[in-house]
Design a protein around this motif. Structure first.
Motif, PDB file in Angstrom:
ATOM      1  N   SER A  69      25.735  -3.392 -11.400  1.00 22.23           N
ATOM      2  CA  SER A  69      25.781  -2.621 -12.645  1.00 22.23           C
ATOM      3  C   SER A  69      27.209  -2.560 -13.181  1.00 22.23           C
ATOM      4  O   SER A  69      28.161  -2.404 -12.401  1.00 22.23           O
ATOM      5  CB  SER A  69      25.280  -1.190 -12.401  1.00 22.23           C
ATOM      6  OG  SER A  69      24.025  -1.192 -11.771  1.00 22.23           O
ATOM      7  N   PRO A  70      27.366  -2.666 -14.497  1.00 20.31           N
ATOM      8  CA  PRO A  70      28.709  -2.529 -15.085  1.00 20.31           C
ATOM      9  C   PRO A  70      29.208  -1.092 -14.993  1.00 20.31           C
ATOM     10  O   PRO A  70      28.421  -0.142 -15.074  1.00 20.31           O
ATOM     11  CB  PRO A  70      28.506  -2.971 -16.533  1.00 20.31           C
ATOM     12  CG  PRO A  70      27.058  -2.757 -16.799  1.00 20.31           C
ATOM     13  CD  PRO A  70      26.343  -2.972 -15.505  1.00 20.31           C
ATOM     14  N   LYS A  71      30.510  -0.935 -14.802  1.00 18.94           N
ATOM     15  CA  LYS A  71      31.128   0.382 -14.776  1.00 18.94           C
ATOM     16  C   LYS A  71      31.712   0.693 -16.166  1.00 18.94           C
ATOM     17  O   LYS A  71      32.215  -0.213 -16.842  1.00 18.94           O
ATOM     18  CB  LYS A  71      32.231   0.433 -13.723  1.00 18.94           C
ATOM     19  CG  LYS A  71      31.707   0.281 -12.301  1.00 18.94           C
ATOM     20  CD  LYS A  71      32.845   0.121 -11.305  1.00 18.94           C
ATOM     21  CE  LYS A  71      33.715   1.357 -11.245  1.00 18.94           C
ATOM     22  NZ  LYS A  71      34.759   1.236 -10.192  1.00 18.94           N
ATOM     23  N   PRO A  72      31.655   1.949 -16.585  1.00  9.57           N
ATOM     24  CA  PRO A  72      32.165   2.295 -17.928  1.00  9.57           C
ATOM     25  C   PRO A  72      33.614   1.885 -18.146  1.00  9.57           C
ATOM     26  O   PRO A  72      33.990   1.432 -19.220  1.00  9.57           O
ATOM     27  CB  PRO A  72      32.007   3.826 -17.979  1.00  9.57           C
ATOM     28  CG  PRO A  72      30.916   4.117 -17.002  1.00  9.57           C
ATOM     29  CD  PRO A  72      31.056   3.105 -15.908  1.00  9.57           C
ATOM     30  N   PRO A  91      20.019   0.167   3.588  1.00 13.58           N
ATOM     31  CA  PRO A  91      20.579   0.196   2.216  1.00 13.58           C
ATOM     32  C   PRO A  91      22.107   0.275   2.258  1.00 13.58           C
ATOM     33  O   PRO A  91      22.687   0.986   3.078  1.00 13.58           O
ATOM     34  CB  PRO A  91      19.982   1.467   1.609  1.00 13.58           C
ATOM     35  CG  PRO A  91      18.819   1.814   2.483  1.00 13.58           C
ATOM     36  CD  PRO A  91      19.158   1.328   3.850  1.00 13.58           C
ATOM     37  N   VAL A  92      22.748  -0.468   1.375  1.00 15.85           N
ATOM     38  CA  VAL A  92      24.203  -0.459   1.255  1.00 15.85           C
ATOM     39  C   VAL A  92      24.566   0.241  -0.055  1.00 15.85           C
ATOM     40  O   VAL A  92      24.130  -0.185  -1.120  1.00 15.85           O
ATOM     41  CB  VAL A  92      24.778  -1.888   1.282  1.00 15.85           C
ATOM     42  CG1 VAL A  92      26.283  -1.862   1.030  1.00 15.85           C
ATOM     43  CG2 VAL A  92      24.471  -2.550   2.616  1.00 15.85           C
ATOM     44  N   PRO A  93      25.339   1.326   0.001  1.00 20.17           N
ATOM     45  CA  PRO A  93      25.703   2.059  -1.215  1.00 20.17           C
ATOM     46  C   PRO A  93      26.633   1.237  -2.102  1.00 20.17           C
ATOM     47  O   PRO A  93      27.155   0.193  -1.686  1.00 20.17           O
ATOM     48  CB  PRO A  93      26.410   3.301  -0.667  1.00 20.17           C
ATOM     49  CG  PRO A  93      26.923   2.889   0.670  1.00 20.17           C
ATOM     50  CD  PRO A  93      25.927   1.911   1.214  1.00 20.17           C
ATOM     51  N   PRO A  94      26.871   1.677  -3.320  1.00 23.16           N
ATOM     52  CA  PRO A  94      27.673   0.885  -4.279  1.00 23.16           C
ATOM     53  C   PRO A  94      29.066   0.543  -3.764  1.00 23.16           C
ATOM     54  O   PRO A  94      29.773   1.386  -3.197  1.00 23.16           O
ATOM     55  CB  PRO A  94      27.751   1.801  -5.502  1.00 23.16           C
ATOM     56  CG  PRO A  94      26.551   2.678  -5.404  1.00 23.16           C
ATOM     57  CD  PRO A  94      26.338   2.903  -3.939  1.00 23.16           C
ATOM     58  N   MET A  95      29.435  -0.707  -3.987  1.00 22.11           N
ATOM     59  CA  MET A  95      30.781  -1.190  -3.703  1.00 22.11           C
ATOM     60  C   MET A  95      31.390  -1.668  -5.021  1.00 22.11           C
ATOM     61  O   MET A  95      30.673  -2.024  -5.955  1.00 22.11           O
ATOM     62  CB  MET A  95      30.749  -2.339  -2.684  1.00 22.11           C
ATOM     63  CG  MET A  95      30.173  -1.960  -1.335  1.00 22.11           C
ATOM     64  SD  MET A  95      30.258  -3.340  -0.132  1.00 22.11           S
ATOM     65  CE  MET A  95      29.021  -4.457  -0.824  1.00 22.11           C
TER      66      MET A  95
END
Length: 393
Positions: A315-318, A336-340
């Motif tokens: 996902s793109p970051k703001p 599950p691997v959380p966001p990196m």
């Protein structure tokens, strides 16, 4: 008449190893129950096993030499009962020098301690692995527990019996030397040549014992590869893990893995990321740990030679850049691997993240350490991957 130089050297080298091992065994059996001393006790167990196996080999050599070379005669003034007692003590010591290490070897081969399994390899001073007396996987839990209990008890009582006989043996030799002033003790006293051999053997054992806990892990040639057509991964990239073992922090890494990273801004899903990790390449620089990690209850590399990460959402970051989430599969367990963080800057890509894996969810070490008494339950995984765009046609 004196014993041969070989017999004298073997006699005193074995005596020194036994003396050290008796003290080491007494200390480590108590230290393992104290949290602050567990790490030192675990290292001491490996040294204890190494010294015990050394005593076993040297004792067999000593016995073979004794059977092929006649010993000096006992003093003519000795009564018959003392002769029989001396021969009886000597024969019992020969037997114990072989049986005590064998009982210990059989005990550790059961891979059981107390009421729970304990899968720990035996490494001779950290230099090479020693096979078990039997295949523990071929014996059920009840059988392994019984074998361990019987042999631990036998090992303990036989060791104390050896200590008592050694005290009697030493007292008798000193009595002959100072009271009767005969040559019983001097016939086994080392001369210069034998003394040098004994000193060399003892120093070698001390040196091996000293460095065995400091040796690096098994040499695993690093190989960080890139999938065909994907971005080229920088050799300085790292997939690392850390935690504590017996209260002591450790940090390791996987030295062989392949990443498949792609970026096509015109595609519906412009970024894809995946990695295949060879579980046998896990190393933290400690030989015992490196030999333990491939075992069935840990990574079980025979059945599961690789772990797999696949990005499931990018996902793109703001403020720029992206986050990448995914799933890590270890031993058929999906975690599950959380966001990196993922940043693409021109021809360079950088993925960086830090998350924790619960050993219970990954089924790692749950037979020997289900309550995390030794190894921390949560293992921190650190990802730092840099890659560059492949050269165009």
């Amino acid at each position: 008449m004196r014993y041969t130089a070989v017999a004298i050297a073997l006699h005193w080298a074995i005596a020194a190893a036994i003396f050290v091992n008796l003290g080491l065994g007494w200390w480590m059996s108590r230290a393992i129950e104290v949290a602050e001393r567990q790490a030192a006790a675990i290292a001491a167990f490996q040294i204890h096993k190494s010294l015990g196996l050394t005593v076993l080999v040297l004792s067999v050599l000593r016995l073979a030499w004794r059977l092929s070379h006649r010993a000096p005669p006992l003093p003519a003034s000795m009564p018959d009962w003392q002769r029989w007692a001396a021969r009886g003590v000597q024969g019992a010591l020969y037997l114990l020098m072989i049986v005590v290490p064998l009982s210990g070897w059989t005990y550790v081969s059961a891979q059981w301690r107390g009421d729970a399994p304990l899968h720990v390899p035996t490494l001779w001073f950290g230099l090479f692995g020693v096979p078990h007396v039997f295949d523990a996987t071929a014996v059920d839990a009840a059988g392994r527990k019984a074998i361990a209990a019987r042999n631990f008890t036998a090992h303990l009582w036989l060791a104390w019996s050896m200590a008592a006989l050694l005290a009697v043996h030493a007292a008798a030799a000193l009595r002959h030397h100072f009271l009767h002033r005969d040559d019983v003790l001097t016939s086994m006293a080392p001369r210069r040549g034998a003394g040098l051999v004994i000193g060399a053997v003892v120093l070698a054992l001390i040196g091996l014992a000293s460095v065995s806990g400091m040796r690096g892990g098994v040499d695993r040639a690093p190989r960080i590869a890139s999938a065909a057509g994907g971005w080229i991964v920088d050799s300085g990239s790292e997939i690392a893990f850390s935690g504590t073992n017996a209260g002591t922090p450790f940090r390791g890494r996987f030295t062989r893995w392949e990443a498949d990273l792609r970026f096509n801004p015109l595609a519906p899903n412009p970024i894809t990321a995946a990695a295949t990790i060879e579980t046998a390449s896990a190393t933290d620089g400690d030989t015992l740990h490196d030999e333990t990690l491939p075992l069935p209850e840990w990574f079980d590399v025979a059945r599961y030679p690789t772990a797999r990460f696949v990005a499931t959402r990018i996902s793109p970051k703001p403020g720029g850049g992206h986050t990448v989430e995914g799933a890590l599969t270890i031993k058929d367990r999906v975690i599950p691997v959380p966001p990196m963080d993922l940043v693409v800057d021109g021809d360079e890509m950088h993925i960086q993240g830090r998350f924790q894996v619960d050993r219970t969810e990954a089924n790692l070490g749950m037979e020997s350490d289900p309550l995390s008494e030794y190894v921390s339950r949560r293992i921190t995984v650190e990802i730092d991957v840099r890659a560059r765009r492949p050269a165009g046609p």
